[in-house]
Design an enzyme around this catalytic site. Structure first.
Site, PDB file in Angstrom:
ATOM      1  N   CYS A 118       0.840  -1.196   0.000  1.00 29.24           N
ATOM      2  CA  CYS A 118       0.000   0.000   0.000  1.00 29.24           C
ATOM      3  C   CYS A 118       0.881   1.254   0.000  1.00 29.24           C
ATOM      4  CB  CYS A 118      -0.895  -0.010   1.231  1.00 29.24           C
ATOM      5  SG  CYS A 118      -1.710   1.557   1.576  1.00 29.24           S
ATOM      6  N   GLU A 119       0.615   2.158  -0.922  1.00 25.19           N
ATOM      7  CA  GLU A 119       1.458   3.349  -1.019  1.00 25.19           C
ATOM      8  C   GLU A 119       1.189   4.347   0.104  1.00 25.19           C
ATOM      9  OE1 GLU A 119      -1.035   6.237  -4.087  1.00 25.19           O
ATOM     10  OE2 GLU A 119       0.442   4.844  -4.903  1.00 25.19           O
ATOM     11  N   HIS A 120       0.105   4.173   0.841  1.00 25.88           N
ATOM     12  CA  HIS A 120      -0.209   5.097   1.925  1.00 25.88           C
ATOM     13  C   HIS A 120       0.508   4.755   3.227  1.00 25.88           C
ATOM     14  CE1 HIS A 120      -4.143   5.556  -0.504  1.00 25.88           C
ATOM     15  NE2 HIS A 120      -3.276   6.476  -0.864  1.00 25.88           N
ATOM     16  N   HIS A 121       0.659   3.458   3.516  1.00 25.00           N
ATOM     17  CA  HIS A 121       1.286   3.032   4.771  1.00 25.00           C
ATOM     18  C   HIS A 121       2.481   2.099   4.573  1.00 25.00           C
ATOM     19  CE1 HIS A 121      -2.984   3.956   5.814  1.00 25.00           C
ATOM     20  NE2 HIS A 121      -2.407   4.596   6.803  1.00 25.00           N
ATOM     21  N   GLN A 159      -5.049  -0.548  -4.746  1.00 27.13           N
ATOM     22  CA  GLN A 159      -5.659  -1.648  -5.483  1.00 27.13           C
ATOM     23  C   GLN A 159      -6.359  -1.143  -6.743  1.00 27.13           C
ATOM     24  OE1 GLN A 159      -7.851  -4.486  -3.100  1.00 27.13           O
ATOM     25  NE2 GLN A 159      -9.083  -5.149  -4.830  1.00 27.13           N
ATOM     26  N   HIS A 187      -6.163  -6.029   2.885  1.00 26.29           N
ATOM     27  CA  HIS A 187      -5.173  -4.987   3.139  1.00 26.29           C
ATOM     28  C   HIS A 187      -4.777  -4.985   4.607  1.00 26.29           C
ATOM     29  CE1 HIS A 187      -5.728  -2.650  -0.748  1.00 26.29           C
ATOM     30  NE2 HIS A 187      -6.683  -3.568  -0.804  1.00 26.29           N
ATOM     31  N   CYS A 189      -3.104  -2.786   6.087  1.00 27.16           N
ATOM     32  CA  CYS A 189      -3.235  -1.448   6.670  1.00 27.16           C
ATOM     33  C   CYS A 189      -4.634  -1.250   7.250  1.00 27.16           C
ATOM     34  CB  CYS A 189      -2.920  -0.367   5.636  1.00 27.16           C
ATOM     35  SG  CYS A 189      -3.982  -0.391   4.181  1.00 27.16           S
TER      36      CYS A 189
END
Length: 230
Positions: A118-121, A159, A187, A189
């Site tokens: 995940c590019e956020h976390h 995703q 996910h 996250c």
């Protein structure tokens, strides 16, 4: 007295919004490697020093025996987890085969397992991709669809973006009559932090060509996918 009720929905043709279609992706996102050979990158020693800083940030003693080699191991793991940045999707699909005996139905590869980040976390999400395309005269080797999935998955992703990239690459390079991509994933996250809802699944899909324009083909694709996922 009867109350006057006004509809909150627009009833004039001028008020109606045009039919929305998925935004087109920049071909640079799916036709070439994400990292150019001339792109500046920190040295490995700098990357290992950054890992050491993060270990200190969480309160660890970076000099204790168990962590002495951790910065090196983390950077080596990154090289493996994110190798998709240095791989070219177009090269994976560049070899096709014309001996199809006039085959004119779609080709479906189900249950392609993948793990992405995940590019956020920067936490893993993992699951299965189901990919179908309807070829025009020529087909691609089945393993190439799995390799294409891995190239895009081994990058920082959402995703939704992963789904769109896979579909766009097949559509642009193979130029089939249509592409269908369905991804189901969990996910971490969401399952091990934040709301901590273990087992929740996220589904995303992308359809082009005949799959987008023909609901019956969408339904047939989904029916065949569900036959093995339930």
């Amino acid at each position: 007295m009867d109350a006057a009720i006004k509809s909150i929905r627009p009833n004039k043709p001028a008020d109606r919004q045009p039919e929305s279609r998925p935004a087109e992706l920049d071909p640079a996102e799916f036709l070439a490697a994400a990292v150019r050979a001339d792109q500046p990158r920190p040295a490995r020693a700098e990357a290992e020093a950054a890992v050491k800083t993060l270990l200190a940030y969480i309160g660890e003693n970076t000099e204790r025996e168990g962590l002495l080699d951790t910065p090196r191991r983390v950077v080596e793991a990154f090289d493996e987890l994110y190798q998709g940045y240095h791989q070219c999707p177009a090269e994976v699909l560049d070899r096709t085969f014309g001996e199809t005996a006039g085959y004119d139905d779609f080709v479906l590869v189900r249950d392609i397992e993948f793990t992405s980040q995940c590019e956020h976390h920067m936490m893993p999400f993992y699951g299965k991709a189901h990919i179908a395309y309807t070829p025009v005269e020529r087909v691609v080797g089945l393993s190439k669809l799995a390799r294409l999935t891995d190239i895009f998955a081994r990058r920082l992703q959402t995703q939704e973006h992963l789904t769109a990239q896979i579909a766009a690459a097949i559509d642009e390079i193979l130029k089939p009559r249509g592409v269908a991509v369905l991804i189901e994933a969990e996910h971490t996250c969401m399952s091990v932090r934040g709301v901590a809802k273990h087992g929740a699944s996220t589904f995303t899909s992308r359809f082009t060509g005949m799959f987008r324009d023909n609901p019956a083909e969408q339904a047939r694709f989904l029916s065949l996918v569900r036959g093995t996922t339930r």
